[in-house]
Write a protein that holds these residues in place. Sequence first.
Motif, short mmCIF file in Angstrom:
data_model
loop_
_atom_site.label_atom_id
_atom_site.label_comp_id
_atom_site.label_asym_id
_atom_site.label_seq_id
_atom_site.Cartn_x
_atom_site.Cartn_y
_atom_site.Cartn_z
N GLU A 490 0.87 -1.16 0.00
CA GLU A 490 0.00 0.00 0.00
C GLU A 490 0.91 1.21 0.00
OE1 GLU A 490 -3.96 -0.22 2.31
OE2 GLU A 490 -2.41 -1.03 3.61
N ASN A 491 0.58 2.19 -0.82
CA ASN A 491 1.43 3.38 -0.87
C ASN A 491 0.60 4.63 -0.63
OD1 ASN A 491 2.91 1.96 -3.84
ND2 ASN A 491 3.55 1.67 -1.72
N ASN A 492 1.32 5.68 -0.25
CA ASN A 492 0.69 7.00 -0.11
C ASN A 492 -0.50 6.97 0.84
OD1 ASN A 492 0.89 9.70 -0.89
ND2 ASN A 492 -0.88 9.48 -2.23
N VAL A 493 -0.32 6.31 1.96
CA VAL A 493 -1.40 6.23 2.94
C VAL A 493 -1.24 7.35 3.97
CG1 VAL A 493 -1.66 3.73 2.65
CG2 VAL A 493 -0.19 4.62 4.49
N ASN A 494 -2.30 7.63 4.68
CA ASN A 494 -2.25 8.68 5.70
C ASN A 494 -2.25 8.04 7.08
OD1 ASN A 494 -2.31 10.61 3.72
ND2 ASN A 494 -4.53 10.83 3.77
N ASP A 576 -2.83 -17.75 -6.98
CA ASP A 576 -2.66 -16.29 -6.83
C ASP A 576 -1.31 -15.93 -6.21
OD1 ASP A 576 -5.19 -15.54 -7.70
OD2 ASP A 576 -6.09 -15.88 -5.73
N ARG A 577 -0.61 -16.92 -5.69
CA ARG A 577 0.55 -16.58 -4.87
C ARG A 577 1.85 -17.05 -5.49
NH1 ARG A 577 -0.98 -17.86 1.18
NH2 ARG A 577 0.87 -16.60 1.47
N PRO A 578 2.94 -16.33 -5.23
CA PRO A 578 3.01 -15.06 -4.52
C PRO A 578 2.32 -13.94 -5.29
CG PRO A 578 5.18 -15.71 -5.36
CD PRO A 578 4.25 -16.81 -5.69
N LEU A 579 1.62 -13.08 -4.58
CA LEU A 579 0.86 -12.02 -5.23
C LEU A 579 1.76 -11.16 -6.10
CD1 LEU A 579 -1.37 -10.66 -2.28
CD2 LEU A 579 -1.91 -12.43 -3.96
N ASN A 580 2.97 -10.89 -5.61
CA ASN A 580 3.84 -9.97 -6.36
C ASN A 580 4.31 -10.57 -7.68
OD1 ASN A 580 5.90 -11.69 -5.63
ND2 ASN A 580 6.71 -10.36 -4.03
N TRP A 585 0.03 -4.73 -10.08
CA TRP A 585 0.36 -3.89 -8.94
C TRP A 585 -0.90 -3.20 -8.42
CZ3 TRP A 585 3.53 -4.06 -5.32
CH2 TRP A 585 3.85 -2.95 -4.55
N ASP A 586 -1.75 -2.80 -9.36
CA ASP A 586 -2.99 -2.13 -8.99
C ASP A 586 -3.86 -3.04 -8.12
OD1 ASP A 586 -5.63 -0.68 -9.59
OD2 ASP A 586 -5.89 -2.62 -10.59
N HIS A 587 -3.92 -4.29 -8.50
CA HIS A 587 -4.71 -5.26 -7.74
C HIS A 587 -4.16 -5.40 -6.31
CE1 HIS A 587 -6.81 -9.47 -8.03
NE2 HIS A 587 -7.29 -8.74 -7.06
N ILE A 588 -2.84 -5.47 -6.23
CA ILE A 588 -2.19 -5.60 -4.92
C ILE A 588 -2.51 -4.38 -4.04
CG2 ILE A 588 0.07 -5.58 -3.76
CD1 ILE A 588 1.11 -7.37 -5.97
N LEU A 589 -2.38 -3.18 -4.62
CA LEU A 589 -2.57 -1.95 -3.83
C LEU A 589 -3.99 -1.85 -3.27
CD1 LEU A 589 -0.73 0.74 -5.99
CD2 LEU A 589 0.04 -0.24 -3.85
N CYS A 592 -6.43 -5.99 0.65
CA CYS A 592 -6.09 -5.80 2.08
C CYS A 592 -4.83 -6.59 2.45
CB CYS A 592 -7.25 -6.31 2.94
SG CYS A 592 -7.41 -8.10 2.85
N PHE A 593 -4.26 -7.30 1.49
CA PHE A 593 -3.18 -8.23 1.86
C PHE A 593 -1.88 -7.49 2.17
CE2 PHE A 593 -6.17 -10.76 -0.67
CZ PHE A 593 -6.66 -11.49 0.39
N ILE A 594 -1.26 -7.95 3.22
CA ILE A 594 -0.13 -7.22 3.80
C ILE A 594 1.17 -7.96 3.48
CG2 ILE A 594 0.81 -6.38 6.00
CD1 ILE A 594 -2.09 -6.49 7.10
#
Length: 768
Positions: A490-494, A576-580, A585-589, A592-594
């Motif tokens: 997840e990027n650019n989170v607050n 599906d795995r590894p997700l990366n 990338w859009d799907h990953i972002l 909820c997967f960490i």
Amino acid sequence: MTKTLFDVLPWQLRTNKLHTSDFLLQESLTSIGNGYMGMRGNFEETYSGEMHKGTYLAGVWYPDKTKVGWWKNGYPDYFGKVVNAVDFIPVNIQINGVEIDLSQVTYQDFEQTLDMRTGELKRSYKVVVGNVSALLTFKRFLSLAVKELSYQKIGVAVIEGNAIVCLKPLINGFVKNNDSNYDELFWKVLETSHKPLPYLTMITVPNAFGIEQFTVTAMMKNVVTLSDSDQKIAKESLQTDEQVAEIYQAQLASGEAITLEKVVSVVTSRDILPSKQKETAERLVQKSLSYDEALETQERLWKERWQLADVAIEGDVKAQQGIRFNLFQLFQTYYGDDARLNIGPKGFTGEKYGGATYWDTEAYAVPLYLALADPKVTRNLLKYRHNQLKEAKENAEKLGLRGALYPMVTFNGVECHNEWEITFEEIHRNGAIAYAIYNYTNYTGDTSYLAHEGLEVLVEISRFWASRVHYSTEKEQFMIHGVTGPNEYENNVNNNWYTNVLATWVLRYTKEAYEKYSQLPDFKATVFCSPEELAHWANISDNMYFPYDEKRQVFVQHDTFLDKELMPITELKESDRPLNQKWSWDHILRSCFIKQADVLQGIYFFGDHYSLAEKKRNYLFYEPMTVHESSLSPSIHAILAAEIGLYDKAMSMYERTARLDLDNINNDTGDGLHITSMTGSWLAIVQGFAQMRTWNGQLSFSPFLPKGWESYSFHILYRERLLKVTITETVRIDLLEGEPLTLTLYDHNVELSDHIAMPIEGGVPSDV
Ligand code: BGC
């Protein structure tokens, strides 16, 4: 899908198969190093199948021009790359004019062994060439005693037939990085010569960034012997613009053998002026020992390392091999001998990830080196950052901020990473660097670093946080927006909870330290904080906003995390795995997967700030959504799972960290080993299974014995003492060196003056 290429043995990696379709993986796993240099498990002889030739010299790097899609202000100009350096192990072999190349010739009885007691890599096989069959053997190691030396021993024994055997030891200066942005060469060979011995000197090509060029000289001494000393050996010398070689040729009948001992010295301009390199290289090879003599010393030096560092596990060979492999590879990369160096994520085993220094060092490596090395090793790692304070301040300024922002990736203190979501946003790294100063001080009890250099670093990091937060008039609290937490999915989170926690903690810790040490008469730090500045820091830390979910009573990873479609990873399909590797990338972002511990990383760092119930709730909320696709992830989860009593989970997380590379769990070990996360298996055992803690200078243990294990034991250095901890059905702690100390075992305060023992599930110490 995991993949295990090597037999499960306590001290070795051994296989009798050449895994041609997994050759990159086999090469990564058989990497050797000595802290000064290292290489992948490349073959000496020609190999024309898929492979990645890679030899790396510690601290020798190249600033590769940045490549990005769309330039953003603040991007770094270059990306410091681990540079693939002089290839000095080749020995081409011909039998009756046929080049031995395992992807071309017929072979049998292949065997490869990497011995973790010596660091020796061995290989052998039989080849059939026409009517000749021969046994080929290869041995090599990189010397711990004289870091510049590489020792090799190669033999060809004719089993049947008559053969003209030709051995061509060489040094090759034409090397390319696998990972270069513009497919450019980073080296130029300056000189090749045979006098006094075959050598070449090469230099990194000029760069536009004022970064020093490195000069490297590699020189070899070859000693060839025949089993029948009456036979003749013909010798020739060859040289091109980029190679030096010798050719040895002999006629062998069945039962006869030829042996080559090749010693290479590699010196670099990091230590030796270019004008002195040739004579230094010569002196080193001339003084070198025979292979077998040098191997004896090598074994002794590894033995000394193992005596302190080994974690012995009875009853589970897989677990045993895992931890030893990790410690072995870690120490091959960094043993703290050279204060200028740091620990790269791939060490000497690959080029991915570029630079040498990540937050991995402070967060994951420091705790291990504190317990297994002299405190000066950790102090050097801290000083490394102090030495780069100027660049960290420039880095913050470049982004329009005050104080110091340490880089995410670097060699020389200058940020090298050029993805905005990491470079500009993954600022939590600054917190880990501050945390390591606390960790060192708390573990060793030595406040002299904190009071001086440490404080200089802390004050600038605090200034950074004070300028990076903003005040929300809406909520009347301070916030940190636009960040990437440790979870890079997840990027650019607050308001990443972890980042906010670290920022607040650093501000408080720095203020306290400043108030304490700046009053002392011998205060040496060159920083001045006004009362207003300190008050401002206090105001920020007292009024920081932390996302929290009242309903679940958990800390929230960032402001909008709970609005995501939350689901456990058990909802994912195997495919599906590894997700990366499988998802966009859009799907990953959006998911909820960490990727790795985030909230839980904070709970781990500040374990004494949270109750067991809080730890449990947060673990049970976040772990089920965590894919552990960063190799740094499983160890933190193993530690917390053990603490909250999820022993099976702790064990499975241990296996994941300990055998990450041996079983190719993340399907990316072919790129190189995950060196910085190799501390994870040690952390999982010592801080997880044995629950070693040092909060407030108080050493404590609450061990359990994992299912299926008969025992485990390890040593730790703690405040000028050496302790041995052994866990069977009882916990036994021996004080091997140093003064008695009081420690906590489960809930008991006990005095350790010789040894103590008690049943593992608690109870009264049997012989205190
Ligand atoms: C992790 C980072 C880590 C880097 C180098 C990434 O995959 O997400 O936390 O610093 O690898 O190990």
